[in-house]
Design an enzyme around this catalytic site. Structure first.
Site, PDB file in Angstrom:
ATOM      1  N   LYS A  28     -15.377  10.813 -26.038  1.00  0.00           N
ATOM      2  CA  LYS A  28     -14.554   9.807 -26.703  1.00  0.00           C
ATOM      3  C   LYS A  28     -14.402  10.091 -28.194  1.00  0.00           C
ATOM      4  O   LYS A  28     -13.383   9.752 -28.790  1.00  0.00           O
ATOM      5  CB  LYS A  28     -15.148   8.411 -26.480  1.00  0.00           C
ATOM      6  CG  LYS A  28     -14.949   7.910 -25.064  1.00  0.00           C
ATOM      7  CD  LYS A  28     -15.047   6.410 -24.986  1.00  0.00           C
ATOM      8  CE  LYS A  28     -14.771   5.927 -23.561  1.00  0.00           C
ATOM      9  NZ  LYS A  28     -15.042   4.503 -23.395  1.00  0.00           N
ATOM     10  N   LYS A  65      -6.448  13.522 -12.801  1.00  0.00           N
ATOM     11  CA  LYS A  65      -6.940  12.313 -12.157  1.00  0.00           C
ATOM     12  C   LYS A  65      -5.988  11.149 -12.434  1.00  0.00           C
ATOM     13  O   LYS A  65      -5.388  11.091 -13.507  1.00  0.00           O
ATOM     14  CB  LYS A  65      -8.300  11.971 -12.788  1.00  0.00           C
ATOM     15  CG  LYS A  65      -9.352  11.514 -11.822  1.00  0.00           C
ATOM     16  CD  LYS A  65     -10.684  11.326 -12.551  1.00  0.00           C
ATOM     17  CE  LYS A  65     -10.891   9.871 -12.888  1.00  0.00           C
ATOM     18  NZ  LYS A  65     -12.226   9.562 -13.421  1.00  0.00           N
ATOM     19  N   LYS A 101      -4.862   5.682 -16.592  1.00  0.00           N
ATOM     20  CA  LYS A 101      -3.890   5.001 -17.435  1.00  0.00           C
ATOM     21  C   LYS A 101      -3.637   5.745 -18.733  1.00  0.00           C
ATOM     22  O   LYS A 101      -2.561   5.653 -19.312  1.00  0.00           O
ATOM     23  CB  LYS A 101      -4.391   3.595 -17.772  1.00  0.00           C
ATOM     24  CG  LYS A 101      -4.254   2.653 -16.619  1.00  0.00           C
ATOM     25  CD  LYS A 101      -4.529   1.239 -17.042  1.00  0.00           C
ATOM     26  CE  LYS A 101      -3.440   0.740 -17.965  1.00  0.00           C
ATOM     27  NZ  LYS A 101      -3.618  -0.670 -18.299  1.00  0.00           N
TER      28      LYS A 101
END
Ligand code: TRP
Length: 334
Positions: free
Chosen positions: A109, A196, A199
């Site tokens: 992240k 994958k 969103k």
């Protein structure tokens, strides 16, 4: 009854990957366990966000979870139980800095934030994220934690934190939570089956659980398959994904039929796509109806979720009373 705790971030719409990866199991586990399911809005503050959106997304997630069959008495909004934040502080004092920097999700992240903008600020909250998650779990003395493989490292850290806490304070207070891995179909992006379903890639790359029928149908009809000339006998990821979707939706009949077709060399994907779209629509239509019903009773439903959060909070408060005692903090009630 054994206790279960799990959480989901209020990220806006649920997609099919979320549903089969988590929510379906949440629903199925109810009845056999004492379930506590949190919409974890504190977690969503670890990446840049807008205050108005957070509140809106939190309620949207609450309503969508209820529409999928999560019972309101099992559902809470994390920040309505501020003990989550309090325990995070205490556990942060028994968790080493090095342990946190080794978390792969923190590294991922951090990279992601820096990719998005060069001067992105990586918050300490992002570093503390796994301690917040450990607090979610340990506050309720959870026996089992339904998670995907991506959260395995975080659960391991929760167990280590429990061990460290017990050692430092010479107690056996926290038990070790066990993961409950569920068999999750690997759903891929219909528009790019190399990736994958997610969103973060954009609208074309996930199937919205609450999407309109015609949008879902269009997405499946335009899903990437193969050129139709593949004769090697290996299935392309896009075609495999269509089969996975059929199976996940429970349409074994269509699955078997199209598999036979495929194995006999047929490469006409129109009918396959038609059945996939119809299966998704059949699965999701009752959720849509339920969501509409719930929205018509919006303020009543919100009251119920405040109520269930207050009841679940009582368990958290009991834990915090005990933790304050164990750790030498001054007790709140004299
Ligand atoms: N970190 C989890 C995720 O991103 C969400 C989560 C927060 C969670 N707290 C939890 C999952 C506690 C299980 C238990 O998927």
């Amino acid at each position: 009854m054994k206790r279960i705790l799990s959480g989901i971030q209020p990220t806006g719409d649920l997609h099919l990957g979320n549903y089969f990866g988590a929510i379906k199991n949440w629903v199925d586990l109810q009845g056999n366990y004492e379930c506590n399911y949190g919409v974890v809005d504190y977690h969503s503050m670890t990446m840049p966000y807008k205050a108005d959106n957070l509140k809106k997304n939190t309620w949207q997630m609450v309503f969508q979870l209820l529409a999928c069959g999560v019972r309101e008495e099992n559902l809470f909004i994390q920040s309505l139980i501020p003990e989550h934040a309090e325990l995070t502080w205490i556990l942060s004092c028994v968790c080493s800095y090095g342990e946190l920097t080794r978390m792969t999700q923190f590294k991922d992240k951090t990279d992601q934030a820096k990719e998005q903008s060069k001067d992105a600020v990586v918050s300490s909250g992002l570093l503390f994220y796994p301690i917040l998650m450990a607090s979610d779990i340990l506050l309720y003395h959870a026996d089992y934690v339904p998670i995907g493989k991506d959260q395995e490292q975080h659960l391991e850290l929760s167990r280590n934190i429990a061990t460290r806490f017990n050692y430092i304070f010479n107690t056996e207070y926290f038990q070790h939570p066990e993961p409950l891995f569920t068999e999750i179909p690997k759903l891929l992006s219909p528009a790019n089956p190399e990736k994958k379903m997610s969103k973060s890639l954009g609208e074309k790359h996930y199937i919205n659980l609450f999407g309109e029928e015609k949008v879902i149908t269009k997405q499946i009809k335009s899903a990437v398959t193969d050129s139709g000339e593949v004769s090697s006998g290996t299935m392309s990821p896009g075609v495999k994904n269509l089969f996975e979707l059929l199976k996940a939706c429970g349409n074994t009949e269509a699955y078997n039929y199209h598999m036979e077709q495929w194995e006999s060399g047929s490469r006409q994907y129109g009918a396959l796509k038609g059945d996939v779209a119809a299966s998704i629509v059949a699965l999701t239509a009752p959720f849509h109806l339920r969501l509409e019903e719930l929205k018509n009773r919006e303020s009543e439903i919100k009251d119920q979720v405040y109520e269930s959060s207050a009841l679940i909070r009582k368990k958290a408060q009991k834990t915090m009373d005990e933790v304050r005692e164990i750790t030498g903090l001054t007790t709140i009630s004299r």
